[in-house]
Design a protein around this motif. Structure first.
Motif, PDB file in Angstrom:
ATOM      1  N   THR A 178      39.540  46.847  47.644  1.00 17.94           N
ATOM      2  CA  THR A 178      38.998  47.570  46.500  1.00 17.94           C
ATOM      3  C   THR A 178      37.526  47.243  46.309  1.00 17.94           C
ATOM      4  OG1 THR A 178      41.167  47.566  45.418  1.00 17.94           O
ATOM      5  CG2 THR A 178      39.256  48.025  44.036  1.00 17.94           C
ATOM      6  N   ALA A 179      37.171  45.965  46.472  1.00 12.69           N
ATOM      7  CA  ALA A 179      35.763  45.571  46.385  1.00 12.69           C
ATOM      8  C   ALA A 179      34.941  46.250  47.479  1.00 12.69           C
ATOM      9  CB  ALA A 179      35.630  44.056  46.491  1.00 12.69           C
ATOM     10  N   ALA A 180      35.498  46.310  48.689  1.00 11.49           N
ATOM     11  CA  ALA A 180      34.797  46.982  49.789  1.00 11.49           C
ATOM     12  C   ALA A 180      34.550  48.446  49.457  1.00 11.49           C
ATOM     13  CB  ALA A 180      35.600  46.854  51.078  1.00 11.49           C
ATOM     14  N   GLY A 181      35.549  49.096  48.853  1.00  6.74           N
ATOM     15  CA  GLY A 181      35.388  50.495  48.489  1.00  6.74           C
ATOM     16  C   GLY A 181      34.395  50.693  47.356  1.00  6.74           C
ATOM     17  N   ALA A 182      34.434  49.805  46.364  1.00  6.94           N
ATOM     18  CA  ALA A 182      33.521  49.931  45.224  1.00  6.94           C
ATOM     19  C   ALA A 182      32.072  49.739  45.640  1.00  6.94           C
ATOM     20  CB  ALA A 182      33.900  48.915  44.146  1.00  6.94           C
ATOM     21  N   LEU A 183      31.844  48.798  46.565  1.00  3.85           N
ATOM     22  CA  LEU A 183      30.476  48.490  47.010  1.00  3.85           C
ATOM     23  C   LEU A 183      30.045  49.344  48.187  1.00  3.85           C
ATOM     24  CD1 LEU A 183      30.781  44.592  46.904  1.00  3.85           C
ATOM     25  CD2 LEU A 183      29.676  46.051  45.212  1.00  3.85           C
ATOM     26  N   GLN A 184      31.035  50.037  48.812  1.00  2.00           N
ATOM     27  CA  GLN A 184      30.793  50.832  50.019  1.00  2.00           C
ATOM     28  C   GLN A 184      30.172  49.967  51.117  1.00  2.00           C
ATOM     29  OE1 GLN A 184      28.633  54.414  48.980  1.00  2.00           O
ATOM     30  NE2 GLN A 184      30.277  55.156  47.673  1.00  2.00           N
ATOM     31  N   LEU A 214      39.293  45.825  39.229  1.00 11.96           N
ATOM     32  CA  LEU A 214      38.036  45.996  39.961  1.00 11.96           C
ATOM     33  C   LEU A 214      37.610  47.461  39.971  1.00 11.96           C
ATOM     34  CD1 LEU A 214      38.735  43.573  42.931  1.00 11.96           C
ATOM     35  CD2 LEU A 214      36.847  43.362  41.310  1.00 11.96           C
ATOM     36  N   SER A 215      38.570  48.338  40.145  1.00 11.58           N
ATOM     37  CA  SER A 215      38.249  49.766  40.142  1.00 11.58           C
ATOM     38  C   SER A 215      37.799  50.201  38.753  1.00 11.58           C
ATOM     39  CB  SER A 215      39.477  50.568  40.587  1.00 11.58           C
ATOM     40  OG  SER A 215      39.114  51.826  41.108  1.00 11.58           O
ATOM     41  N   ALA A 216      38.460  49.673  37.711  1.00  7.60           N
ATOM     42  CA  ALA A 216      38.053  49.988  36.342  1.00  7.60           C
ATOM     43  C   ALA A 216      36.652  49.455  36.062  1.00  7.60           C
ATOM     44  CB  ALA A 216      39.054  49.406  35.346  1.00  7.60           C
ATOM     45  N   ALA A 217      36.356  48.268  36.573  1.00  3.92           N
ATOM     46  CA  ALA A 217      35.026  47.687  36.385  1.00  3.92           C
ATOM     47  C   ALA A 217      33.958  48.492  37.093  1.00  3.92           C
ATOM     48  CB  ALA A 217      35.009  46.240  36.888  1.00  3.92           C
ATOM     49  N   ALA A 218      34.345  49.187  38.163  1.00  4.90           N
ATOM     50  CA  ALA A 218      33.422  50.061  38.889  1.00  4.90           C
ATOM     51  C   ALA A 218      33.312  51.441  38.247  1.00  4.90           C
ATOM     52  CB  ALA A 218      33.865  50.209  40.336  1.00  4.90           C
ATOM     53  N   LEU A 219      34.120  51.655  37.189  1.00  7.52           N
ATOM     54  CA  LEU A 219      34.118  52.929  36.453  1.00  7.52           C
ATOM     55  C   LEU A 219      34.475  54.107  37.345  1.00  7.52           C
ATOM     56  CD1 LEU A 219      30.914  52.440  34.254  1.00  7.52           C
ATOM     57  CD2 LEU A 219      33.301  51.957  33.661  1.00  7.52           C
ATOM     58  N   SER A 220      35.410  53.870  38.265  1.00  7.24           N
ATOM     59  CA  SER A 220      35.833  54.942  39.166  1.00  7.24           C
ATOM     60  C   SER A 220      37.223  54.619  39.714  1.00  7.24           C
ATOM     61  CB  SER A 220      34.850  55.089  40.326  1.00  7.24           C
ATOM     62  OG  SER A 220      35.367  55.976  41.312  1.00  7.24           O
ATOM     63  N   PRO A 221      38.101  55.620  39.841  1.00  7.41           N
ATOM     64  CA  PRO A 221      39.393  55.381  40.464  1.00  7.41           C
ATOM     65  C   PRO A 221      39.330  55.330  41.986  1.00  7.41           C
ATOM     66  CG  PRO A 221      39.223  57.679  39.855  1.00  7.41           C
ATOM     67  CD  PRO A 221      37.968  57.013  39.353  1.00  7.41           C
ATOM     68  N   ALA A 237      28.917  40.606  40.423  1.00  7.80           N
ATOM     69  CA  ALA A 237      28.885  41.181  39.078  1.00  7.80           C
ATOM     70  C   ALA A 237      30.137  42.012  38.808  1.00  7.80           C
ATOM     71  CB  ALA A 237      27.630  42.034  38.908  1.00  7.80           C
ATOM     72  N   LEU A 238      30.601  42.733  39.820  1.00 15.27           N
ATOM     73  CA  LEU A 238      31.816  43.530  39.689  1.00 15.27           C
ATOM     74  C   LEU A 238      33.016  42.650  39.376  1.00 15.27           C
ATOM     75  CD1 LEU A 238      33.165  46.394  40.123  1.00 15.27           C
ATOM     76  CD2 LEU A 238      33.614  45.627  42.468  1.00 15.27           C
ATOM     77  N   VAL A 239      33.144  41.540  40.101  1.00 15.45           N
ATOM     78  CA  VAL A 239      34.245  40.606  39.848  1.00 15.45           C
ATOM     79  C   VAL A 239      34.133  40.022  38.440  1.00 15.45           C
ATOM     80  CG1 VAL A 239      35.268  38.400  40.545  1.00 15.45           C
ATOM     81  CG2 VAL A 239      34.571  40.060  42.287  1.00 15.45           C
ATOM     82  N   GLY A 240      32.911  39.733  38.005  1.00 13.96           N
ATOM     83  CA  GLY A 240      32.716  39.219  36.654  1.00 13.96           C
ATOM     84  C   GLY A 240      33.191  40.198  35.595  1.00 13.96           C
ATOM     85  N   ARG A 241      32.864  41.477  35.762  1.00 16.65           N
ATOM     86  CA  ARG A 241      33.311  42.484  34.792  1.00 16.65           C
ATOM     87  C   ARG A 241      34.826  42.644  34.823  1.00 16.65           C
ATOM     88  NH1 ARG A 241      28.934  45.218  37.096  1.00 16.65           N
ATOM     89  NH2 ARG A 241      30.287  46.732  38.132  1.00 16.65           N
ATOM     90  N   ALA A 242      35.400  42.607  36.018  1.00 18.96           N
ATOM     91  CA  ALA A 242      36.852  42.706  36.129  1.00 18.96           C
ATOM     92  C   ALA A 242      37.524  41.503  35.469  1.00 18.96           C
ATOM     93  CB  ALA A 242      37.264  42.800  37.599  1.00 18.96           C
TER      94      ALA A 242
END
Length: 304
Positions: free
Chosen positions: A247-253, A216-223, A281-286
């Protein structure tokens, strides 16, 4: 062997995208669930019975998957690929997960009552008093959590053993899916005979949950999302599910909340419709990254 591994994973991804799910009357997971349902009753010694179920019941789908793929491989390598890809398809799910989550999110904005009707198929909580924002939170939470047990875990099990034998890889995926199914049906405090199934699921999901957070973090393009998830992942009762959800909460803020259970990223606001869409969409990319990762051992073996 290398090409067969990659082709099987690609076939599973294609079937997931196009077929989505088999009808429940012929779906192996649904049939296994019927078997588990017969064992879901009062036992004189529930803990002992639970240990027996956790160890014995997953053996059946494991043996069936191993036998089918072994026979197919013996007949023709291409049949082996088809059989393995089909086993992977039946033990994984991504497209249906994304569609169900998206359906709840879209309905939350226009018809919250319809969203509440749809939510039980996606998340195990009472939707009666959930606001539209909490419905969206539930959809994002469920999508990210189910990425781990519905896709990453069986693909990882396959990838670990497929280089030895694709039949063993298929069997590993079937075994892990059976363990997940046992936990989802029996792993509740009200069912003492489900204690062993829940603990076994906690054990086998340790790595997939954390790998899902990394994906999920990789899909968000950020560590940053997986790093910030360490602060919140302990808020959930499960030792594993907090990782992908946090991780999803952090990626989406955004704030993700299950009332009276946990709050992740409490200083943020609950997701808007657009933020929740981004979560799906993030989950789909992951998920696509997970398929690619599962195919990687075959690619590496082919190259070297």
């Amino acid at each position: 062997m290398a090409v067969e591994i990659t082709l099987a994973v690609v076939l599973a991804a294609i079937l997931d995208r196009t077929v989505r799910e088999l009808p429940s009357r012929i779906h192996p997971v649904a049939l296994f669930g019927s078997l588990v349902g017969r064992a879901d009753r009062e036992w004189a010694r529930p803990r002992l019975a639970g240990v027996g179920m956790a160890l014995a019941l997953p053996v059946l789908p494991t043996a069936v998957a191993f036998g089918i793929v072994s026979v197919a491989v013996a007949l023709h390598p291409l049949l082996g690929v088809l059989a393995t890809g089909t086993v992977l398809f039946t033990t994984t799910s991504l497209q249906m997960l994304l569609e169900e989550a998206a359906g709840v999110i879209e309905a939350s904005a226009t018809d919250p009552a319809a969203a509440r009707e749809r939510l039980p198929a996606l998340a195990g909580r009472d939707p009666a008093d959930l606001s539209p924002a909490l419905l969206r939170s539930a959809a994002v939470e469920s999508a990210s959590e189910n990425l781990a047990d519905g896709l990453v875990a069986p693909l990882l099990a396959f990838a670990l053993l497929a280089p030895v034998s694709i039949a063993l890889g298929a069997a590993a995926a079937a075994w892990l899916k059976a363990v997940n199914t046992l936990d989802s049906m029996l792993g509740y405090p009200s069912k003492p005979h489900g204690w062993a199934s829940a603990r076994l699921d906690d054990l086998v999901m340790w790595v997939p949950a954390r790998l899902s957070a990394l994906l999920l973090s990789a899909a968000a393009l950020s560590p940053d999302p997986v790093l910030t998830a360490r602060r919140w992942r302990g808020e959930t009762a499960s030792p594993n599910s907090g990782w992908p959800m946090a991780t999803a909460a952090g990626a989406l803020q955004v704030r993700l909340e299950k009332p009276d259970a946990y709050v992740l990223n409490e200083l943020a606001s609950l997701p808007t419709t657009e933020q929740a869409r981004r979560g799906v969409a993030l989950v789909g990319r992951a998920g696509l990254l997970a398929y690619a990762l599962a195919a990687l051992p075959g690619v590496i073996a082919w190259l070297f």
